[in-house]
Design a protein around this motif. Sequence first.
Motif, short mmCIF file in Angstrom:
data_model
loop_
_atom_site.label_atom_id
_atom_site.label_comp_id
_atom_site.label_asym_id
_atom_site.label_seq_id
_atom_site.Cartn_x
_atom_site.Cartn_y
_atom_site.Cartn_z
N LEU A 110 -8.76 12.05 14.86
CA LEU A 110 -8.24 10.48 15.59
C LEU A 110 -8.91 9.35 16.10
CD1 LEU A 110 -6.94 11.95 19.07
CD2 LEU A 110 -5.38 11.63 15.92
N ILE A 111 -10.60 9.79 16.42
CA ILE A 111 -11.16 8.80 16.08
C ILE A 111 -11.90 7.92 14.42
CG2 ILE A 111 -14.01 8.47 16.31
CD1 ILE A 111 -13.16 10.09 19.06
N THR A 112 -12.23 9.25 13.84
CA THR A 112 -12.64 7.91 12.49
C THR A 112 -11.04 7.47 11.60
OG1 THR A 112 -11.91 10.70 11.31
CG2 THR A 112 -14.31 9.63 12.08
N GLY A 113 -9.73 8.41 11.82
CA GLY A 113 -8.66 8.22 11.46
C GLY A 113 -8.05 6.87 11.28
N PRO A 114 -8.66 6.20 12.55
CA PRO A 114 -7.93 4.98 12.82
C PRO A 114 -8.74 3.88 12.42
CG PRO A 114 -7.24 6.38 14.99
CD PRO A 114 -8.18 7.07 13.89
N VAL A 115 -10.48 4.40 12.81
CA VAL A 115 -11.36 3.49 12.68
C VAL A 115 -11.30 2.86 10.93
CG1 VAL A 115 -13.93 2.75 11.63
CG2 VAL A 115 -13.06 4.52 13.66
N ILE A 116 -10.97 4.26 10.13
CA ILE A 116 -10.76 4.16 8.58
C ILE A 116 -9.90 2.94 8.19
CG2 ILE A 116 -10.96 5.01 5.92
CD1 ILE A 116 -13.38 4.33 7.56
N GLY A 117 -8.69 3.67 9.42
CA GLY A 117 -7.28 2.96 8.99
C GLY A 117 -6.97 1.59 9.05
N LEU A 118 -7.47 1.04 10.41
CA LEU A 118 -7.71 -0.09 10.45
C LEU A 118 -8.53 -1.37 9.65
CD1 LEU A 118 -7.52 0.17 14.31
CD2 LEU A 118 -5.73 -0.12 13.16
N THR A 119 -9.26 -0.57 9.26
CA THR A 119 -9.94 -1.61 8.29
C THR A 119 -10.17 -1.71 6.82
OG1 THR A 119 -12.57 -0.17 9.23
CG2 THR A 119 -12.98 -1.06 7.17
N THR A 120 -9.60 -0.57 6.10
CA THR A 120 -8.68 -1.22 5.15
C THR A 120 -7.46 -1.90 5.22
OG1 THR A 120 -7.49 0.97 5.21
CG2 THR A 120 -9.65 1.32 3.79
N HIS A 121 -6.66 -1.55 5.83
CA HIS A 121 -5.40 -1.64 6.19
C HIS A 121 -5.66 -3.96 6.44
CE1 HIS A 121 -3.15 1.43 6.25
NE2 HIS A 121 -2.49 1.42 6.49
N LEU A 122 -6.33 -3.84 7.58
CA LEU A 122 -6.96 -5.76 7.64
C LEU A 122 -7.43 -6.00 6.91
CD1 LEU A 122 -7.49 -7.04 9.83
CD2 LEU A 122 -9.91 -6.60 10.85
N LEU A 155 0.80 -0.88 0.19
CA LEU A 155 -0.08 -0.08 -0.24
C LEU A 155 0.85 1.21 -0.23
CD1 LEU A 155 -2.56 -0.67 2.62
CD2 LEU A 155 -2.76 -1.57 0.46
N TYR A 156 1.83 1.29 0.39
CA TYR A 156 2.76 2.47 0.92
C TYR A 156 4.10 2.73 -0.50
CZ TYR A 156 0.75 2.87 5.56
OH TYR A 156 -0.13 2.67 5.95
N THR A 157 4.26 1.49 -1.08
CA THR A 157 5.10 1.07 -2.28
C THR A 157 4.61 2.17 -3.64
OG1 THR A 157 4.79 -0.60 -2.69
CG2 THR A 157 6.11 -0.62 -0.76
N THR A 158 3.50 1.05 -3.21
CA THR A 158 2.80 1.70 -5.25
C THR A 158 2.06 2.91 -5.30
OG1 THR A 158 0.69 0.70 -4.28
CG2 THR A 158 1.48 -0.79 -4.97
N GLU A 159 1.58 3.43 -6.64
CA GLU A 159 1.14 4.95 -6.64
C GLU A 159 0.40 4.78 -6.29
OE1 GLU A 159 2.18 8.18 -9.57
OE2 GLU A 159 2.94 6.10 -10.22
N ASN A 160 -0.22 5.93 -6.21
CA ASN A 160 -1.83 5.64 -5.82
C ASN A 160 -3.23 4.97 -5.01
OD1 ASN A 160 -0.87 8.49 -7.42
ND2 ASN A 160 -1.74 7.07 -9.43
N SER A 161 -2.51 4.69 -3.75
CA SER A 161 -2.77 3.45 -3.37
C SER A 161 -4.37 4.49 -2.60
CB SER A 161 -2.58 3.38 -2.07
OG SER A 161 -3.23 2.14 -1.16
N MET A 162 -5.41 3.68 -3.29
CA MET A 162 -6.73 3.34 -2.74
C MET A 162 -6.59 3.70 -0.68
SD MET A 162 -9.98 2.90 -0.83
CE MET A 162 -9.68 0.55 -1.30
N GLU A 163 -6.28 3.10 -0.23
CA GLU A 163 -6.13 2.97 1.25
C GLU A 163 -5.36 4.42 1.92
OE1 GLU A 163 -6.44 -0.38 -0.06
OE2 GLU A 163 -4.97 0.78 -0.72
N LEU A 164 -4.71 4.51 1.48
CA LEU A 164 -3.99 6.08 1.62
C LEU A 164 -4.27 7.83 1.21
CD1 LEU A 164 -0.33 5.65 1.08
CD2 LEU A 164 -1.74 4.76 3.03
N SER A 165 -5.33 7.40 0.25
CA SER A 165 -5.99 8.55 0.18
C SER A 165 -7.46 8.61 0.68
CB SER A 165 -6.58 8.05 -1.87
OG SER A 165 -7.76 9.09 -2.34
N ILE A 166 -8.30 7.73 0.03
CA ILE A 166 -9.16 7.68 1.57
C ILE A 166 -9.06 8.43 2.01
CG2 ILE A 166 -10.77 6.33 2.91
CD1 ILE A 166 -12.02 6.77 -0.38
#
Length: 293
Positions: free
Chosen positions: A162-174, A83-94
Motif C-alpha cells: 500500500l505504500i510503494t504501490g501509490p508512489v510508483i503508480g502516481l509517479t508513472t501516471h503523472l 495506459l489502460y487501452t493499449t496492450e502491454n503498458s509499462m506503467e501497469l506492468s511495473i
Amino acid sequence: MSNGDPKASTSDAVEPGATGQSALGKLWTGYKEKLWRARQERIHETIKAKPAKTPPPQGATPYDPPWTREPGFEAGWARVKSLYTTENSMELSILQRICTGTFAAGFLMGGLASYKDAQRVYEQTHVGTRYLSMRDAIVRRIDYGILRFAIAGAKMGVKAALITGPVIGLTTHLSAYRAKFSSAYVPLISAAVGGVFAFPLGIIGVTKAIGLGIASGCSLAAVFQLFALSLDKTGDQAYWYFKNELEKELRGHSEFDRKVAQVMAENPDMWWRASAIRHVRKLEEKESEALDC
C-alpha cells in the motif's frame, strides 16, 4: 443356422466378455473425446480472453514519449486513459511487479520479525496445558508459529504494498499526464503518500513520515539519475527509453505466449505447456538459423 458344421458354429459363437470390453472401449473413447473438447475450449478461451487493444503508440525516437507533448487537461487525461487501452503498458506492468515484490518481501520480513513474540505469547498462554504426548506439544507449537507467521507477514506485506504501490503508480501516471518525467516526482510523491498514511499518528508522526518519504524518494531518484548518466541522457529521456524498451520486451513475451497457445490448440499430443514451449523455441531457432544462412 450352422447346419451341423462345426466351423460355422465356432464362427457364430461370441466370446464371453467381448461385449463388456467393447462397451468399456466405447466409454473410454467418449471420455477422451470429452476431455479433448474441453481442453480445446479452454485454449480458445485463453486465446480470445483478452479484449482487443490497440497497439502502443511509438515516439519519434526511443528517447521520446509515445505521445505528443500537447498541454491541457483533456490531452493529459487522454494519455492516462491510453495506459489502460493499449496492450502491454509499462506503467501497469511495473506497478504489478512492484506490488507483488514488496508484498513478498514484507511478508517474509514481518513473519520472521514475529518469531520471538510468537514464542513468548505461546508460552504465556499455554502454561499448565496438558498434551497428549511430546509429539502433540511440538505439533501445536509449530502450528501456532505458522499461524502467527502468516498473520504478521500478511499485515506487513499489505502495508508495504500500500505504500510503494501509490508512489510508483502516481509517479508513472503523472509522467504520462504531463508527457514529461522529472526526478523530483519521486521524493515529492513519497513524502505525500507517507504523510497521508501517518496522519493518524499526529503531527510528529506525519513529520517523521514526510522526512522518511523525502529521504527514500531522493535515494530512488539518485539511482535513476545514475541510470540516465550511464546512457548519457537526461532523466526524462532515460525514462522514456526505459518505457519503450520494456514495452518491446512485453510485446515479445505476449507474442511467444500466443504462439504456445496456438501450438497447443493445433497439436492434440502437446497437452503439457512445457512441451509446447520447447516446440516453439525449436521453431524459433530454426527460423533464426534460416535467416542467418
